[in-house]
Design a protein around this motif. Structure first.
Motif, short mmCIF file in Angstrom:
data_model
loop_
_atom_site.label_atom_id
_atom_site.label_comp_id
_atom_site.label_asym_id
_atom_site.label_seq_id
_atom_site.Cartn_x
_atom_site.Cartn_y
_atom_site.Cartn_z
N ARG A 333 0.88 -1.16 -0.03
CA ARG A 333 0.08 0.05 0.01
C ARG A 333 0.96 1.35 -0.09
O ARG A 333 1.65 1.28 0.76
N SER A 334 0.58 2.22 -0.91
CA SER A 334 1.15 3.50 -1.05
C SER A 334 0.17 4.62 -1.63
O SER A 334 -1.05 4.30 -1.73
N ASP A 335 0.74 5.80 -1.74
CA ASP A 335 -0.08 6.70 -2.20
C ASP A 335 -0.35 6.81 -3.71
O ASP A 335 -0.88 7.47 -4.36
N ARG A 336 0.39 5.55 -4.46
CA ARG A 336 0.11 5.47 -5.82
C ARG A 336 -1.24 5.24 -6.41
O ARG A 336 -1.94 4.22 -5.47
N SER A 337 -1.81 5.74 -7.27
CA SER A 337 -3.40 5.44 -7.58
C SER A 337 -3.32 4.60 -8.76
O SER A 337 -2.91 4.97 -9.67
N CYS A 338 -4.17 3.53 -8.90
CA CYS A 338 -4.59 2.90 -10.01
C CYS A 338 -6.05 2.53 -10.01
O CYS A 338 -6.82 1.61 -9.67
N PRO A 339 -6.78 3.58 -10.27
CA PRO A 339 -8.22 3.72 -10.17
C PRO A 339 -8.96 2.63 -10.97
O PRO A 339 -9.98 2.26 -10.54
N VAL A 340 -8.57 2.29 -12.24
CA VAL A 340 -9.31 1.13 -13.12
C VAL A 340 -8.75 -0.09 -12.48
O VAL A 340 -9.88 -0.85 -12.26
#
Length: 380
Positions: A333-340
């Protein structure tokens, strides 16, 4: 589940596989890197048109060996597809490097080349693309990106035995590829895997490391005298037993037959579920074919997936959540976003898919799913 249940997965193993195992028992060499293992590697190299094939204990081991053979080190970054079983990210971590998660296409669930391009930085050394649940990724675009930036590409084809991309078999779409022979795959020995390499040097490195760094004990036993292996580097016990290798020789001969049955089940699902507004069916682009390791439907946001799954399982129908949005897992878990990827992780549902499904079972799954979709709508 009861005898009348419809399991999510089911291996297709029978008398031919048992006969192959009996031959290994009679040979006196059930361990790894023996004659059946060598025969399997030769079969894989020929089937995929690669410079070398190394049979190993599982696909995770193959991915680890690939990172080692490609020289990935602490401080390096490897871009990995986010929507998948987390094995690719694990392999990057095994060598002390950093996995960087790339979002995926909404229609196929495979890594989005545009997302990959946006993540390439000064520490990036390679890309691990995933043939998601049997669907090949976009290798034309990915290989072009890799060539432009001097990166390696590894194809995680764990789920894709039997699939194709632009007429080429999954497993031959990048210079290094990793296969799985887990119990739910298109060819299985219960557990197992393989590393396929265009460059025989990569294969030789992986083979040596897979056997503690000393090579085949079987080969050494054939030498007159007393050869004493020398340990020059750290290796691993990633060998595939000759028992499993014998089973896989039979399974690879049956891949087309078994895939035809999966294709038939997938076509039936498409016909029976295609007009239901509460779900979206898998999309297969025209330039590739699916191995159907799994059959995932994407649920309308109004559907309570947990309630639907409970209702299906109560009626003996196996189901699962599909793959994982790796970047949301606690270990990554990190701040990176993978919304799809996150959206697919929340809304996908795997329904029974294997070569042993009957027409009646497919119809029962579809009928029950349609009914329970309506019974599990959240209040507006």
């Amino acid at each position: 589940m009861s005898k009348d249940s419809i399991p999510l997965v089911h291996p297709s193993l029978g008398e031919r596989e048992l006969a192959a195992v009996a031959e290994v028992f009679a040979s006196g060499w059930p361990a790894g890197q023996g004659p059946r293992g060598k025969a399997l590697e030769a079969l894989l190299a020929e089937r995929y048109g690669v410079g070398d094939a190394v049979a190993v204990s599982n696909c995770g081991a193959a991915l680890h060996l690939a990172m080692l053979a490609l020289g990935v080190e602490p401080g390096d970054e490897v871009i990995v597809a986010d929507y998948t079983f987390p094995a690719p990210a694990h392999a990057v971590r095994y060598v002390g490097a950093t996995p960087v998660f790339a979002d995926v296409r909404a229609d196929t669930g495979t890594v989005d080349p545009a997302a990959v391009a946006a993540l390439i930085g000064p520490r990036t050394v390679g890309i691990i693309a995933v043939d998601t649940l049997g669907m090949p990724a976009d290798y034309t675009e990915l290989m072009a990106l890799a060539g432009a930036h001097g990166l390696f590409v590894v194809e995680d084809a764990a789920c894709a035995v039997g699939a194709t991309y632009q007429g080429r078999p999954a497993g031959s779409l990048a210079p290094v590829a990793c296969l799985s022979f887990h119990g739910r795959k298109g060819a299985t020995s219960g557990e197992g895997g393989a590393l396929l390499a265009a460059d025989p040097v990569i294969g030789a490195d992986a083979r040596l490391r897979s056997s503690f760094g000393i090579g085949s004990i079987y080969d050494q036993a054939q030498v007159v005298g007393l050869p004493i292996p020398v340990f020059t580097d750290i290796g691993y016990n990633y060998k595939l037993s000759d028992i499993a290798a014998a089973i896989l020789q039979v399974q690879l001969d049956r891949v087309d037959e078994l895939l035809q049955r999966r294709n038939k089940a997938a076509a039936a699902y498409a016909e029976l579920l295609g007009d239901d507004d509460l779900l979206t069916l898998p999309h297969v682009p025209a330039d590739r074919t699916h191995a159907w390791q799994s059959y995932l439907v994407t649920l309308d946001p109004r559907v309570d997936r947990a309630g639907l799954a409970a209702a299906l399982r109560a009626q003996g129908i196996g189901c699962g959540q599909g793959a994982w949005a790796t970047h949301l897992q606690p270990v990554y878990r990190s701040d990176r976003s993978c919304p799809v990827s996150a959206d697919l992780f929340a809304r996908n549902l795997a329904i029974p898919m294997h070569a042993e499904l009957t027409e009646d079972q497919v119809e029962q799954v579809a009928h029950t799913l349609r009914a329970e979709l309506k019974n599990n709508l959240r209040a507006s």
